[in-house]
Every structure is written in structure tokens, then in C-alpha cells.
Design an enzyme around this catalytic site. Structure first.
Site, PDB file in Angstrom:
ATOM      1  N   ARG A 122       0.836  -1.194   0.000  1.00 25.38           N
ATOM      2  CA  ARG A 122       0.000   0.000   0.000  1.00 25.38           C
ATOM      3  C   ARG A 122       0.876   1.252   0.000  1.00 25.38           C
ATOM      4  O   ARG A 122       2.059   1.185   0.330  1.00 25.38           O
ATOM      5  CB  ARG A 122      -0.906   0.005   1.239  1.00 25.38           C
ATOM      6  CG  ARG A 122      -1.987  -1.079   1.187  1.00 25.38           C
ATOM      7  CD  ARG A 122      -2.749  -1.137   2.490  1.00 25.38           C
ATOM      8  NE  ARG A 122      -1.844  -1.300   3.596  1.00 25.38           N
ATOM      9  CZ  ARG A 122      -1.909  -0.580   4.723  1.00 25.38           C
ATOM     10  NH1 ARG A 122      -2.830   0.334   4.883  1.00 25.38           N
ATOM     11  NH2 ARG A 122      -1.045  -0.791   5.696  1.00 25.38           N
ATOM     12  N   LYS A 188       5.155 -10.716   9.771  1.00 21.38           N
ATOM     13  CA  LYS A 188       4.270 -10.632   8.602  1.00 21.38           C
ATOM     14  C   LYS A 188       4.428 -11.836   7.666  1.00 21.38           C
ATOM     15  O   LYS A 188       5.487 -12.084   7.108  1.00 21.38           O
ATOM     16  CB  LYS A 188       4.548  -9.327   7.842  1.00 21.38           C
ATOM     17  CG  LYS A 188       3.533  -9.038   6.767  1.00 21.38           C
ATOM     18  CD  LYS A 188       3.378  -7.548   6.561  1.00 21.38           C
ATOM     19  CE  LYS A 188       2.496  -7.261   5.356  1.00 21.38           C
ATOM     20  NZ  LYS A 188       2.092  -5.859   5.288  1.00 21.38           N
ATOM     21  N   ARG A 326       2.809  -2.410  20.613  1.00 19.11           N
ATOM     22  CA  ARG A 326       3.880  -1.898  21.476  1.00 19.11           C
ATOM     23  C   ARG A 326       4.387  -3.009  22.390  1.00 19.11           C
ATOM     24  O   ARG A 326       3.750  -3.994  22.572  1.00 19.11           O
ATOM     25  CB  ARG A 326       3.379  -0.731  22.289  1.00 19.11           C
ATOM     26  CG  ARG A 326       2.521   0.193  21.461  1.00 19.11           C
ATOM     27  CD  ARG A 326       2.085   1.390  22.222  1.00 19.11           C
ATOM     28  NE  ARG A 326       2.979   2.485  21.891  1.00 19.11           N
ATOM     29  CZ  ARG A 326       3.388   3.381  22.813  1.00 19.11           C
ATOM     30  NH1 ARG A 326       3.063   3.243  24.055  1.00 19.11           N
ATOM     31  NH2 ARG A 326       4.146   4.390  22.440  1.00 19.11           N
TER      32      ARG A 326
HETATM   33  C1  BT5 Z   1       0.757  -5.047   1.894  1.00 22.38           C
HETATM   34  O1  BT5 Z   1       1.137  -3.727   1.871  1.00 22.38           O
HETATM   35  O2  BT5 Z   1       0.923  -5.794   2.814  1.00 22.38           O
HETATM   36  C2  BT5 Z   1       0.113  -5.516   0.592  1.00 22.38           C
HETATM   37  C3  BT5 Z   1       0.927  -6.562  -0.099  1.00 22.38           C
HETATM   38  C4  BT5 Z   1       0.202  -7.094  -1.302  1.00 22.38           C
HETATM   39  C5  BT5 Z   1       1.113  -7.914  -2.184  1.00 22.38           C
HETATM   40  C6  BT5 Z   1       0.349  -8.584  -3.290  1.00 22.38           C
HETATM   41  S1  BT5 Z   1       1.320  -9.711  -4.172  1.00 22.38           S
HETATM   42  C7  BT5 Z   1       0.118  -9.875  -5.376  1.00 22.38           C
HETATM   43  C8  BT5 Z   1      -0.442  -8.486  -5.612  1.00 22.38           C
HETATM   44  N1  BT5 Z   1       0.312  -7.769  -6.615  1.00 22.38           N
HETATM   45  C9  BT5 Z   1       0.969  -6.714  -6.088  1.00 22.38           C
HETATM   46  O3  BT5 Z   1       1.733  -5.948  -6.715  1.00 22.38           O
HETATM   47  N2  BT5 Z   1       0.690  -6.639  -4.769  1.00 22.38           N
HETATM   48  C10 BT5 Z   1      -0.240  -7.661  -4.343  1.00 22.38           C
HETATM   49  P1  BT5 Z   1       1.669  -2.913   3.119  1.00 22.38           P
HETATM   50  O4  BT5 Z   1       0.736  -3.063   4.273  1.00 22.38           O
HETATM   51  O5  BT5 Z   1       1.931  -1.561   2.590  1.00 22.38           O
HETATM   52  O6  BT5 Z   1       2.999  -3.640   3.507  1.00 22.38           O
HETATM   53  C11 BT5 Z   1       4.186  -3.441   2.790  1.00 22.38           C
HETATM   54  C12 BT5 Z   1       5.332  -3.677   3.762  1.00 22.38           C
HETATM   55  O7  BT5 Z   1       5.413  -5.078   4.061  1.00 22.38           O
HETATM   56  C13 BT5 Z   1       6.695  -3.324   3.205  1.00 22.38           C
HETATM   57  O8  BT5 Z   1       6.980  -1.959   3.397  1.00 22.38           O
HETATM   58  C14 BT5 Z   1       7.623  -4.233   3.985  1.00 22.38           C
HETATM   59  O9  BT5 Z   1       7.872  -3.695   5.258  1.00 22.38           O
HETATM   60  C15 BT5 Z   1       6.778  -5.478   4.171  1.00 22.38           C
HETATM   61  N3  BT5 Z   1       7.044  -6.501   3.143  1.00 22.38           N
HETATM   62  C16 BT5 Z   1       7.411  -6.355   1.848  1.00 22.38           C
HETATM   63  N4  BT5 Z   1       7.505  -7.544   1.237  1.00 22.38           N
HETATM   64  C17 BT5 Z   1       7.209  -8.476   2.165  1.00 22.38           C
HETATM   65  C18 BT5 Z   1       7.117  -9.876   2.141  1.00 22.38           C
HETATM   66  N5  BT5 Z   1       7.331 -10.598   1.043  1.00 22.38           N
HETATM   67  N6  BT5 Z   1       6.784 -10.494   3.302  1.00 22.38           N
HETATM   68  C19 BT5 Z   1       6.542  -9.815   4.433  1.00 22.38           C
HETATM   69  N7  BT5 Z   1       6.597  -8.483   4.515  1.00 22.38           N
HETATM   70  C20 BT5 Z   1       6.909  -7.816   3.382  1.00 22.38           C
END
Ligand code: BT5
Length: 326
Positions: A122, A188, A326
Site C-alpha cells: 500500500r 508478517k 507496542r
Molecule cells: C501489503 O502492503 O501488505 C500488501 C501486499 C500485497 C502484495 C500482493 S502480491 C500480489 C499483488 N500484486 C501486487 O503488486 N501486490 C499484491 P503494506 O501493508 O503496505 O505492507 C508493505 C510492507 O510489508 C513493506 O513496506 C515491507 O515492510 C513489508 N514486506 C514487503 N515484502 C514483504 C514480504 N514478502 N513479506 C513480508 N513483509 C513484506
């Protein structure tokens, strides 16, 4: 991805040793061309073991996504969607792919990529999406609803992911963090990104993206800037990607149908059971970067986060923001 690289990956996916000359024969390439391809394999964050006299193998087997195998885990009523299910080796982002294709095709569509080069979180954040180890899935679904009724969709989808994990055998330590995180032991495991467009005759198109870590390679993991988890660690077994995808799609389709009929209501109780911030001291960072500390009081009937100011018992609601425990 070039076809030789793909062929090589298919050969190596069994996790066994293959000699350079055997690989060269199969692909009709010289040994030095194979060596160059092996370098490309490593660039995909795939760990390659090379041994003199034995050749090359990859450290962990790869189970490629496969429509027939996925179908095996889908109930009959949802097999009709298989004709609209596509698996790509590589896409910038499965969500971006479907938000583009929605302009010409509004039927439900399901799209997977073995890797994403610009996986999205996001608010412009990145989703780390290495090759063939995780799940990157997007589903395009049309809702006949008012836009405000779609605000709880990520709650319903998170509950669907948790249910799929439970059916796959992961019954403990799963938590949901508002608005879109699926956690394991507070790390996560999966994230959800929903993009809504419309409206044509009161119909809205929702692209529902799910990223779920299955067996995150070590090198790719270094790029994740928060604690993370994957299925391999949780189950301590080789994950069955196609099975997990089948179970997940089943839950997702069921959820989207229920959401169309009944909205968020059926998902409130299951969310509450898994809500990691319920009655905990949390900080909410608003989109304007304001920090608000309070006690998590769950979500309201439209999916908004409710927190209580400890000093005066006042309740605050949030439509968007980040929660930190927290
Ligand atoms: C999310 O955003 O958690 C939404 C992720 C959605 C991914 C899917 S994959 C299929 C589809 N196509 C796309 O392009 N996207 C969707 P948010 O809450 O903003 O979290 C993002 C944050 O999660 C990053 O800033 C990292 O800190 C962490 N992160 C990034 N990649 C990760 C991973 N593979 N596993 C766990 N944490 C991750």
C-alpha cells in the site's frame, strides 16, 4: 524470462544434481552457456550448489504453480473460473496487470505470477516477490454495492486467508493486524492490497491482491524491512504450493460471494478472534503522519479501527493508517 532459463529451471526444479554436460545436451547449449545461465538462476535469489564431478543442483526443490494441480484442490462449483486463471512466469505486479485488464474485461479473472518485478504494497511501498517460492495472486471481482460498503473487503479477505491457512494445517499463532496484515507470531506472513475502480451502472471492480510467503529465499528476505515469516518455517516441512493455492482460492471465492450478499457482518466475529491489537496498547500512524496511542478496541461494523484514549475513555475511529503493536 528467456526460454532457455525457464527450461533450465524446470530441469533443476527436482533439487537433484545435473551435470553441466547433461544440461548442455538437454538444452543444446555449450557448457559455458550453461554456466552463464546458472548465473542468471542465482540472480533470481535461487541458491545453487555446484560440485565438481556432480554438476549443479538447487538447494531447495521448486514446485511450480500448475493449473491442473490447483484444480485438484478446488471444489467443482469453482472450476468454472479455471478458464480465467492465468499463471505468468513474471509480471511487474499481478495487481497492476488486472487493474489494466479491467479496462477491457470485467469478468472475474485470476492471475498468478511466479515473480513480480514491481510487487506493490500500500501507499507506494514494495512487496518483495522473488521467483517461484511464494504466492502472488490477484483476483478481479465485480461487486454490485455502494462504494462505502466495500471498505470492509480487506477485513473479509484477511479472514479468508486465515481460514485457508487453518485448513492447510496452520492452526496456531496466526493473527490479523488491521487493516490488511496476516501475521504469524507477530511477524508478517501475508499482505493484502485491494484496488477499487468503477463505477459502471453501480458496479465496482475490485482487484484483490494477496502476497503470501511460502519459502522466502534468504537473499530476498534481506530486502524486507520488518519481521516476516513463511510457511516453510511454520510447518517445518516442504510446502505444497499448488495445494495451498487451491485451498486459498476456494476460501477466497466463497468469501467474495458472501461479501456480495451480506457485506462485512459475517466476518466481524472471526476477525475479532484473531485481532492482534484487541485490548492491547497500540500506536496508529495516520496518513498525515500523526501518531495516536490508545487501546485497540477492534473494528466497527464498517471495518474501521476503533481505539480508546486511555486518559479519558474517548473512542477514535480510523479509516486508514498503520498500526504498530507496542
Ligand atoms: C501489503 O502492503 O501488505 C500488501 C501486499 C500485497 C502484495 C500482493 S502480491 C500480489 C499483488 N500484486 C501486487 O503488486 N501486490 C499484491 P503494506 O501493508 O503496505 O505492507 C508493505 C510492507 O510489508 C513493506 O513496506 C515491507 O515492510 C513489508 N514486506 C514487503 N515484502 C514483504 C514480504 N514478502 N513479506 C513480508 N513483509 C513484506
Amino acid at each position: 524470462m528467456n526460454s532457455n532459463l525457464k527450461k533450465l529451471l524446470k530441469l533443476l526444479s527436482d533439487g537433484e544434481f545435473h551435470s553441466g554436460s547433461a544440461l548442455g545436451k538437454e538444452l543444446q547449449l555449450t557448457r559455458s552457456a550453461i554456466w552463464k545461465l546458472i548465473k542468471q538462476v542465482k540472480n533470481l535469489d535461487i541458491e545453487v550448489v555446484a560440485k565438481t564431478n556432480q554438476g549443479y543442483k538447487i538447494a531447495q526443490k521448486i514446485e511450480f504453480l500448475n493449473k491442473t494441480k490447483i484444480a485438484h484442490y478446488l471444489p467443482n462449483k469453482y472450476r468454472k473460473y479455471l478458464s480465467e486463471l492465468a499463471i505468468f512466469d513474471e509480471l511487474p505486479s499481478t495487481n497492476s496487470y488486472l487493474t489494466e485488464s479491467v479496462k477491457t474485461n470485467i469478468k472475474p479473472q485470476i492471475c498468478f505470477a511466479e515473480m513480480q518485478t514491481s510487487g506493490k504494497g500500500r501507499l507506494g511501498r514494495k512487496w518483495i516477490s522473488p521467483f517461484a517460492r511464494n504466492i502472488y495472486l490477484s483476483v478481479l471481482w465485480q461487486f454490485d454495492k455502494k462504494i462505502e460498503e466495500l471498505s470492509g473487503l480487506s477485513i473479509a479477505v484477511a479472514v479468508a486467508v486465515a481460514k485457508a491457512l487453518e485448513l492447510y494445517g496452520i492452526k496456531h499463532d496466526i493473527g490479523l493486524k488491521w487493516p490488511n496484515d496476516i501475521l504469524w507470531q507477530k511477524r508478517k506472513l501475508a499482505g493484502i492490497l485491494i484496488e477499487i475502480s468503477g463505477e459502471t451502472h453501480h458496479l465496482y471492480n475490485a482487484v484483490i491482491g494477496i502476497g503470501l510467503n511460502i519459502a522466502m529465499p534468504k537473499d530476498a528476505a534481506k530486502k524486507i524491512d520488518q519481521p516476516w515469516a513463511d510457511i516453510a518455517e511454520i510447518t517445518q516441512a516442504v510446502p505444497e504450493r499448488n495445494k495451498l493455492v487451491g485451498v486459498l482460492l476456494d476460501q477466497l471465492f466463497t468469501t467474495l460471494d458472501i461479501y456480495q450478499q451480506q457485506g462485512i457482518t459475517p466476518f466481524l466475529a472471526p476477525w475479532r478472534k484473531l485481532d492482534v491489537s484487541l485490548n492491547k496498547k497500540i500506536t496508529v500512524i495516520t496518513p498525515m503522519q500523526k501518531k495516536i496511542v490508545g487501546i485497540g478496541k477492534g473494528i466497527d461494523t464498517s471495518g474501521q479501527l476503533v481505539i480508546e484514549d486511555q486518559s479519558n475513555g474517548k473512542l477514535f475511529k480510523f479509516v486508514s493508517g498503520e498500526v504498530s503493536l507496542r
